[in-house]
Design a protein around this motif. Structure first.
Motif, mmCIF file in Angstrom:
data_model
loop_
_atom_site.group_PDB
_atom_site.id
_atom_site.type_symbol
_atom_site.label_atom_id
_atom_site.label_comp_id
_atom_site.label_asym_id
_atom_site.label_seq_id
_atom_site.Cartn_x
_atom_site.Cartn_y
_atom_site.Cartn_z
ATOM 1 N N ILE A 1 0.847 -1.200 0.000
ATOM 2 C CA ILE A 1 0.000 0.000 0.000
ATOM 3 C C ILE A 1 0.884 1.253 0.000
ATOM 4 C CG2 ILE A 1 -1.683 1.335 1.338
ATOM 5 C CD1 ILE A 1 -2.854 -1.436 2.248
ATOM 6 N N LEU A 2 1.974 1.236 0.771
ATOM 7 C CA LEU A 2 2.914 2.362 0.768
ATOM 8 C C LEU A 2 3.511 2.556 -0.626
ATOM 9 C CD1 LEU A 2 4.836 1.694 4.114
ATOM 10 C CD2 LEU A 2 3.051 3.409 3.718
ATOM 11 N N LYS B 1 2.180 1.692 -3.467
ATOM 12 C CA LYS B 1 1.113 2.202 -4.341
ATOM 13 C C LYS B 1 0.972 3.709 -4.157
ATOM 14 C CE LYS B 1 -2.849 2.049 -6.793
ATOM 15 N NZ LYS B 1 -3.035 3.413 -7.234
ATOM 16 N N ALA B 2 1.038 4.168 -2.916
ATOM 17 C CA ALA B 2 0.965 5.621 -2.661
ATOM 18 C C ALA B 2 2.116 6.353 -3.335
ATOM 19 C CB ALA B 2 0.957 5.894 -1.160
ATOM 20 N N VAL B 3 3.296 5.768 -3.300
ATOM 21 C CA VAL B 3 4.455 6.362 -3.965
ATOM 22 C C VAL B 3 4.240 6.356 -5.478
ATOM 23 C CG1 VAL B 3 6.911 6.083 -4.452
ATOM 24 C CG2 VAL B 3 6.065 5.874 -2.092
ATOM 25 N N ASP B 4 3.796 5.225 -6.025
ATOM 26 C CA ASP B 4 3.512 5.159 -7.474
ATOM 27 C C ASP B 4 2.539 6.263 -7.897
ATOM 28 O OD1 ASP B 4 5.139 3.017 -8.150
ATOM 29 O OD2 ASP B 4 3.485 1.721 -8.797
ATOM 30 N N ASP B 5 1.553 6.534 -7.060
ATOM 31 C CA ASP B 5 0.535 7.532 -7.388
ATOM 32 C C ASP B 5 1.089 8.945 -7.498
ATOM 33 O OD1 ASP B 5 -1.362 5.539 -7.555
ATOM 34 O OD2 ASP B 5 -2.301 5.986 -5.606
ATOM 35 N N LEU B 6 2.327 9.170 -7.004
ATOM 36 C CA LEU B 6 2.954 10.482 -7.142
ATOM 37 C C LEU B 6 3.370 10.755 -8.588
ATOM 38 C CD1 LEU B 6 5.375 10.504 -4.066
ATOM 39 C CD2 LEU B 6 3.265 11.833 -4.329
ATOM 40 N N PHE B 7 3.539 9.712 -9.372
ATOM 41 C CA PHE B 7 4.126 9.842 -10.703
ATOM 42 C C PHE B 7 3.125 9.631 -11.797
ATOM 43 C CE2 PHE B 7 7.439 8.844 -7.713
ATOM 44 C CZ PHE B 7 8.421 9.734 -8.058
#
Length: 184
Positions: free
Chosen positions: A175-176, A178-184
């Motif tokens: 989940i962490l 995925k949150a990082v991926d969502d930044l890009f």
């Protein structure tokens, strides 16, 4: 036996859903803020938790799902020369704190993983990270142990069974990521 294991897993994940969503969301905000500022994520754990630390670091430096630039995720569990030299010279309880002292900068994030929340090497690393001005995130289980007092946020999986705790840790790690991926 298989159905019982699956139901045990299901019960723990339901507790995580019911009680830890806010903490997991806060952890996502913590890691994304660190990445957005250009800082790095250092991770450590022992045994299965070491494998989880390495897994999460690899998802950051490689990729999780989305194609994006490589990100600085470093597992402190992989350098056998450092681990054995530090253990030999200072004691095993310092293998992670010495590496934190060597690699961490203010604003970095240290993620310590311990199913009991009481692994001395992880506790020492939290102390070192705090002294250096790092953000600190714990993934633990049972009652959270001593990590409750040493990190800014300790996500305590509501179980006493190591396997269930570790299953939730890697889920939370994903989940962490995925949150990082969502930044890009």
């Amino acid at each position: 036996m298989v159905i019982k294991e699956l139901k045990d897993h299901q019960q723990v994940i339901q507790k995580v859903i019911d009680h830890l969503g806010g903490d997991i969301e806060a952890a996502c905000m913590m890691i994304t803020a660190v990445i957005q500022k250009g800082n790095k994520v250092l991770l450590a754990g022992n045994g299965g938790s070491a494998a989880d630390a390495q897994h999460i670091a690899a998802e950051l430096s490689g990729r999780f799902v989305k194609e994006r630039r490589a990100l600085p995720g470093i597992a402190l569990t992989v350098d056998t020369s450092a681990l054995t030299a530090i253990a030999n010279d200072y004691g095993y309880e310092h293998v992670f704190s010495r590496q934190v002292e060597a690699l961490a900068q203010p604003g970095d994030l240290f993620i310590g993983i311990s199913t009991s929340g009481n692994s001395q090497g992880i506790l020492n690393a939290f102390e070192a990270a705090t002294k250096l001005g790092c953000k600190t995130l714990g993934l633990s289980g049972r009652d959270g142990g001593k990590m409750n007092d040493l990190c800014e946020l300790n996500i305590v999986v509501p179980s006493n069974i190591t396997a269930r705790i570790q299953e939730m840790h890697i889920l939370i790690g994903h989940i962490l990521c995925k949150a990082v991926d969502d930044l890009f």
